[in-house]
Structure formats: structure tokens, C-alpha cells
Design a protein around this motif. Structure first.
Motif, short mmCIF file in Angstrom:
data_model
loop_
_atom_site.label_atom_id
_atom_site.label_comp_id
_atom_site.label_asym_id
_atom_site.label_seq_id
_atom_site.Cartn_x
_atom_site.Cartn_y
_atom_site.Cartn_z
N PHE A 8 14.55 2.42 -1.37
CA PHE A 8 13.24 2.36 -0.72
C PHE A 8 12.25 3.63 -0.94
O PHE A 8 12.64 4.76 -0.86
CB PHE A 8 13.51 2.32 1.03
CG PHE A 8 13.79 0.88 1.19
CD1 PHE A 8 15.14 0.52 0.91
CD2 PHE A 8 13.10 0.24 1.87
CE1 PHE A 8 15.54 -0.83 1.21
CE2 PHE A 8 13.52 -1.07 2.21
CZ PHE A 8 14.59 -1.84 1.85
N LEU A 9 11.04 3.17 -1.40
CA LEU A 9 10.33 4.38 -1.63
C LEU A 9 8.99 4.35 -0.84
O LEU A 9 8.44 3.65 -0.18
CB LEU A 9 9.40 4.14 -3.02
CG LEU A 9 10.65 3.81 -4.35
CD1 LEU A 9 9.88 3.46 -5.56
CD2 LEU A 9 11.32 4.96 -4.51
N LYS A 10 8.58 5.52 -0.32
CA LYS A 10 7.37 5.99 0.34
C LYS A 10 6.51 6.43 -0.59
O LYS A 10 6.81 7.47 -1.40
CB LYS A 10 7.59 7.10 1.37
CG LYS A 10 8.48 6.48 2.51
CD LYS A 10 8.70 7.81 3.48
CE LYS A 10 9.47 7.29 4.91
NZ LYS A 10 10.13 8.55 5.29
N LEU A 11 5.20 5.87 -0.67
CA LEU A 11 4.28 5.94 -1.65
C LEU A 11 3.32 6.95 -1.08
O LEU A 11 2.50 6.40 -0.08
CB LEU A 11 3.85 4.95 -2.67
CG LEU A 11 4.88 4.02 -3.13
CD1 LEU A 11 4.16 2.97 -3.72
CD2 LEU A 11 5.63 4.94 -4.21
N GLN A 12 2.72 8.19 -1.69
CA GLN A 12 1.71 9.07 -1.11
C GLN A 12 0.90 9.46 -2.32
O GLN A 12 1.40 9.62 -3.48
CB GLN A 12 2.29 10.20 -0.54
CG GLN A 12 3.19 9.94 0.84
CD GLN A 12 4.01 10.98 1.51
OE1 GLN A 12 3.86 12.18 0.77
NE2 GLN A 12 4.70 10.73 2.54
N SER A 13 -0.23 10.16 -2.05
CA SER A 13 -0.86 10.74 -3.01
C SER A 13 -1.60 12.17 -2.71
O SER A 13 -1.90 12.12 -1.36
CB SER A 13 -2.15 9.70 -3.49
OG SER A 13 -3.17 10.34 -4.36
N ASN A 37 2.28 4.19 1.70
CA ASN A 37 2.74 2.75 1.53
C ASN A 37 4.12 2.62 1.28
O ASN A 37 4.75 3.87 0.77
CB ASN A 37 1.92 2.48 0.31
CG ASN A 37 0.42 1.85 0.59
OD1 ASN A 37 0.30 1.63 1.97
ND2 ASN A 37 -0.38 1.81 -0.34
N LEU A 38 5.05 1.83 1.48
CA LEU A 38 6.15 1.53 1.24
C LEU A 38 6.69 0.41 0.09
O LEU A 38 5.98 -0.59 0.06
CB LEU A 38 6.88 1.23 2.53
CG LEU A 38 6.61 1.80 3.88
CD1 LEU A 38 7.18 1.40 4.99
CD2 LEU A 38 7.25 3.53 3.54
#
Ligand code: CUA
Length: 395
Positions: A221-226, A250-251
């Protein structure tokens, strides 16, 4: 009759009388497909042909784009082949492909029927000699036809909505099982920071995940950030695209079953080197993954025989941007270098991690990745050799 209608009526009458007085031969020429004949019809027809030709070309171009979508390769070094969205090797990419094919089949059938009828009408009712003299039958309205072309599309759209929302819900509602691997991917201009908070690992550009097998499901499971601008995480064979947006999380999740390296890239234009913001997902067998985790959890190696290199590295500004765990280098701006040599590529996939490329990169990063945010440090040849020798101890 209003004055406007009157004008229109006389204009039409005049046009008809001009036509009536026309020489029959010139009139016949107008209906020929001879480009040299004096003609009122042909230029329009030619324009129409031109437009159709252009539309066909555009369509062919779009198809080619779809076929090659996701084709990525490092700029320097070996390629990893095509990463086709049509050859998914993981959930949710497989489910997305099945839905897409169903939607494509429905839309393709509609296209075939509409285009078929259109071609039939164009050919069957094309312009023929003498058509100017008669008017085709004028038909106004048909309740049956209007009812059919209202109800049928509503039903089709309803089916498409149901199919799509079922897939979206399936993917979004997946809950991580206790065995799931949790990772955070942070987009930077132009590289990927990868953190495994539960495992205490920080790395860059190469996301290691375990393969699920018959014994156990082990999705990641990935948490996506910038960290700066909008990016998009896209590994075509594993999943659809998900954006990395500043100040938002975002996931997404992936569950590959076949070990191997899956290339992908940033799919949202994010600046000069967007095209060389490549990501690699390395799917390990469960045993290999455990071994990789153990290696990554080790502190950076301290080899005494590269003391000169250490001095060169820590004496320059490298430490302001890079972290090497267990040392005074704690910069956060660039990729973590603690286990640099465990990675196959440099500069977010722009080059393979060889001694020559590493030397080129340290000497002048702009040679490999123009516009990248790592500056040319103006190191002497000797310093470059020393820094590279030190970096190569970071296994
Ligand atoms: Cu990051 Cu495009």
C-alpha cells in the motif's frame, strides 16, 4: 412576407435562374472529379477529402500512441523493454484492463455501426450527375427513431457507469491485510523518495516490494505525496496512474505476483526533466525481499580504505543535500545515499549505476540530466575519483 424573407426569396430565384441558363457542358463538368475542369463543386469536395485524410492520420497517430504508451528506457544503458498497459502482471492493473476492454468493445461496436452507416450513406447517396435538377424527399421527424436514439444510448451509458464504478469501488475499498507492506512515495523534481516507515528504510527511485504467492497475499500500500509540484506515479503493468499532489496524500496499492523489474515513469508534466523521472518497481520473491530489508536496515558501511574519498565527500557541499545514515550527512533535498550501490540506476533511471556513469554524474550531473537540481560542484579529477570511490563503498 417580411423584407428579409423577400430578399432571401429573390436571391434564391436569381441563383436558380443562373443555373438554368448555364451551358449544359460546363454543368456536366462541374459534376466530374476532374480537378482541371472549371468547377464549383470540386474545391469543396477536395477540402472534404483533405479533412477526412487528416482525421484518418490523426486517428492512426492516436492508435500508435496508445500502442506505445508506457514505453520507457534509461537514457544511458540497457533498456527494460516495453511496459505495456495491455500486458498487466498485477492487480489492480488486470482488473483495469478487463474493464477497459469491455468499455472498448462496447464503444468499438457503436463506432463500427455509426461509421458503417455513415460510409453507406456517403457511398449510396453520393453526388451524381443531374442531382442538381431534383430535390431529394424531405423527411421531418420520426417518433420511433427519436425514441430509439434516446433510450438506447441511455441504456448503454448506464451499463458503462455500472461497470466502471464497480471496478473503481473494488480498487478503492481494498483494505490492507496485516501482512501488507506500507510505503510512502514522495515526488521531487525529478526523482522519487521512497520511505518504509514501519521498516525504517529510506531509499530512492527503486521501490522494492514482495511478490504475492499461493501461500500468502502480500500487497503493498502506497501513500503518495509531493515535495514540490504535481507528479504522477505510473507503472503500467502494475496499476493505473495516481497523482502526487502537494499538501495532499493519495493512496494506491499494488499486488504483483511475478518477480522482476517493472519500469514506469512520472505521468504528469512536472518540469524540464519530467521525461527522465523514471521509477522502477523491483518485485522480489518473499525471501529476497526479507534479505533486501535486512541489508537496507544496516547502517552505512564505514570502510577505512576510502578515507580520502570520505574527506572529499564531507568536505564539499554534498552533505547539504544528501543523507548517509549514521554520518553527519543529513541533507534532505536529494536522494538518500546510504545504500546507493544497491540501486541499479542513477538520476532516477536516467543512467545505469556503473562506475563510468557515476563518475560522469559526480563530475557534471547536467551532462546526464540537463536542468537537474544537482549542480556541477567543479571538483578536480582527483576529487571526482575520490568521491566516486567513497560512494562505491555504500553497498
Ligand atoms: Cu514528475 Cu513529471
Amino acid at each position: 412576407m417580411s423584407s428579409h424573407n423577400e430578399k432571401l426569396f429573390f436571391a434564391l430565384q436569381e441563383e436558380v435562374s443562373v443555373r438554368d441558363k448555364q451551358d449544359p457542358e460546363t454543368f456536366a463538368n462541374e459534376t466530374k472529379d476532374d480537378s482541371t475542369a472549371p468547377s464549383l463543386v470540386c474545391p469543396t469536395m477536395r477540402l472534404r477529402h483533405h479533412k477526412i485524410f487528416r482525421a484518418v492520420l490523426l486517428f492512426a497517430f492516436a492508435l500508435t500512441c496508445v500502442a506505445f504508451a508506457g514505453h520507457v528506457e534509461p537514457v544511458l544503458g540497457k533498456t527494460d523493454g516495453v511496459t505495456s498497459i495491455l500486458r498487466p502482471l498485477s492487480q489492480p492493473a488486470q482488473e483495469i484492463k478487463e474493464t477497459s476492454l469491455l468499455v472498448l468493445a462496447i464503444c468499438g461496436s457503436i463506432f463500427a455501426v455509426v461509421a458503417g452507416l455513415l460510409v453507406y450513406a456517403i457511398v449510396r447517396f453520393r453526388h451524381r450527375a443531374g442531382d442538381e435538377l431534383s430535390e431529394p424527399p424531405q423527411v421531418y421527424g420520426s417518433n420511433q427513431i427519436e425514441l430509439a436514439w434516446t433510450v438506447l444510448p441511455i441504456l448503454i451509458v448506464f451499463v458503462l457507469i455500472l461497470v466502471t464504478s464497480r471496478t473503481v469501488a473494488d480498487i478503492q475499498n481494498r483494505k490492507p491485510p496485516p501482512t501488507a507492506v506500507q510505503a510512502t512515495v514522495i515526488g521531487h523534481q525529478w526523482w522519487w523518495e521512497i520511505r518504509y516507515p514501519e521498516l525504517g528504510i529510506v531509499t530512492a527511485n527503486e521501490l522494492h516490494v514482495p511478490a504475492s504467492d499461493r501461500i500468502g497475499s502480500r500487497p503493498t500500500f502506497l501513500k503518495l505525496q509531493s515535495a514540490d509540484v504535481a507528479h504522477s506515479f505510473w507503472v503500467p503493468q502494475l496499476s493505473g496512474k495516481t497523482d502526487l499532489i502537494p499538501n495532499r496524500e493519495n493512496l494506491m496499492w499494488i499486488e504483483p505476483t511475478i518477480p522482476g523489474t517493472y519500469p514506469g515513469n512520472c505521468a504528469e508534466y512536472c518540469g524540464t526533466q519530467h521525461a527522465r523521472m523514471l521509477i522502477r518497481v523491483v518485485v522480489d520473491s518473499p525471501r529476497e525481499f526479507e534479505q533486501w530489508v535486512r541489508e537496507q536496515q544496516q547502517p552505512a558501511s564505514v570502510e577505512t580504505n576510502e578515507a580520502e574519498g570520505r574527506k572529499a565527500f564531507f568536505g564539499n557541499s554534498c552533505v547539504n543535500c544528501h543523507t548517509i545514515a549514521g554520518t553527519s550527512a543529513q541533507g534532505k533535498f536529494g536522494p538518500d545515499l546510504t545504500h546507493l550501490m544497491s540501486r541499479e540506476t542513477l538520476a532516477s533511471g536516467a543512467a545505469t549505476n556503473t562506475t563510468d556513469n557515476l563518475r560522469l554524474w559526480v563530475r557534471d550531473p547536467q551532462k546526464i540530466k540537463v536542468g537537474c537540481l544537482m549542480p556541477n560542484m567543479q571538483l578536480t579529477d582527483n576529487e571526482v575519483d575520490q568521491v566516486v570511490a567513497y560512494l562505491q563503498t555504500l553497498k
